[in-house]
Design a protein around this motif. Structure first.
Motif, PDB file in Angstrom:
ATOM      1  N   CYS A  34       0.794  -1.231   0.000  1.00 28.79           N
ATOM      2  CA  CYS A  34       0.000   0.000   0.000  1.00 28.79           C
ATOM      3  C   CYS A  34       0.825   1.280   0.000  1.00 28.79           C
ATOM      4  CB  CYS A  34      -0.929   0.000   1.218  1.00 28.79           C
ATOM      5  SG  CYS A  34      -2.142  -1.319   1.168  1.00 28.79           S
ATOM      6  N   TYR A  45      -2.894  -2.137  -5.196  1.00 24.88           N
ATOM      7  CA  TYR A  45      -3.177  -1.764  -3.806  1.00 24.88           C
ATOM      8  C   TYR A  45      -3.009  -0.252  -3.635  1.00 24.88           C
ATOM      9  CZ  TYR A  45      -3.196  -6.753  -3.069  1.00 24.88           C
ATOM     10  OH  TYR A  45      -3.501  -8.081  -3.150  1.00 24.88           O
ATOM     11  N   GLY A  46      -1.818   0.198  -3.272  1.00 29.56           N
ATOM     12  CA  GLY A  46      -1.587   1.634  -3.094  1.00 29.56           C
ATOM     13  C   GLY A  46      -1.913   2.427  -4.338  1.00 29.56           C
ATOM     14  N   HIS A  51      -5.279   1.788   1.399  1.00 28.49           N
ATOM     15  CA  HIS A  51      -4.278   2.098   2.416  1.00 28.49           C
ATOM     16  C   HIS A  51      -4.517   1.268   3.676  1.00 28.49           C
ATOM     17  CE1 HIS A  51      -7.580   4.888   3.490  1.00 28.49           C
ATOM     18  NE2 HIS A  51      -7.181   4.666   4.717  1.00 28.49           N
ATOM     19  N   GLN A  86     -10.401  -0.698   2.580  1.00 31.41           N
ATOM     20  CA  GLN A  86      -9.093  -0.460   3.189  1.00 31.41           C
ATOM     21  C   GLN A  86      -8.691  -1.607   4.118  1.00 31.41           C
ATOM     22  OE1 GLN A  86      -7.753   2.095   1.743  1.00 31.41           O
ATOM     23  NE2 GLN A  86      -9.714   2.659   0.848  1.00 31.41           N
TER      24      GLN A  86
END
Length: 159
Positions: A34, A45-46, A51, A86
């Motif tokens: 993340c 992801y990130g 996050h 998240q």
């Protein structure tokens, strides 16, 4: 003035700190996915805005307290129930590979017995080929999606 024999430093980075545990690796990998654009899967992801909550990002101990120990070697972290959500206590579980396969973004969900499940799983449950259900979804079907195929022979029209 307090003096130490130095063992706290060793403990912090080994067993007591959890650094050599599967839970620690899962936590560190979660954060890397993340936060680090150099990680291979960062784009999923990130790169998508996913996050890790501040409590977990700042403390492995907080993560371990919330998640507990991994139930078995077959379990890893899974964002659930919101696969696009998240990494936070109410959206992460320890899951098996099978559970994670059922929770992938590419799955097409269909209603079955009052809940949404992947189309391929629903097809298997009712005893029809998953490819038939996926084909019906591509054709825009909404009704009869899980009905057995009709085996009527198609006759060619001849004048």
């Amino acid at each position: 003035l307090t003096t130490s024999c130095g063992c706290w430093r060793k403990e912090r980075s080994t067993i007591h700190g959890g650094m050599r545990t599967a839970e620690y690796r899962a936590w560190a990998d979660m954060i890397a996915r993340c936060t680090n654009p150099n990680v291979k899967c960062w784009k999923n992801y990130g790169g998508r805005g996913i996050h890790v909550c501040a409590r977990w990002r700042e403390s492995f101990q907080a993560f371990l307290l919330d998640m507990g120990m991994r139930p078995s070697q077959k379990h890893s972290l899974d964002r659930y129930p919101d696969k696009n959500g998240q990494y936070e206590p109410r959206n992460v579980r320890w899951a098996t590979a099978t559970e994670q396969l059922m929770n992938q973004r590419r799955n097409r969900l269909v209603p079955y017995c009052g809940r949404l499940i992947p189309a391929t799983a629903a097809a298997r449950l009712v005893g029809i080929k998953p490819s038939l259900v996926l084909s019906r979804l591509r054709q825009g079907w909404t009704d009869g999606l899980l009905d057995p195929p009709s085996h009527k022979k198609r006759h060619k029209w001849r004048p």
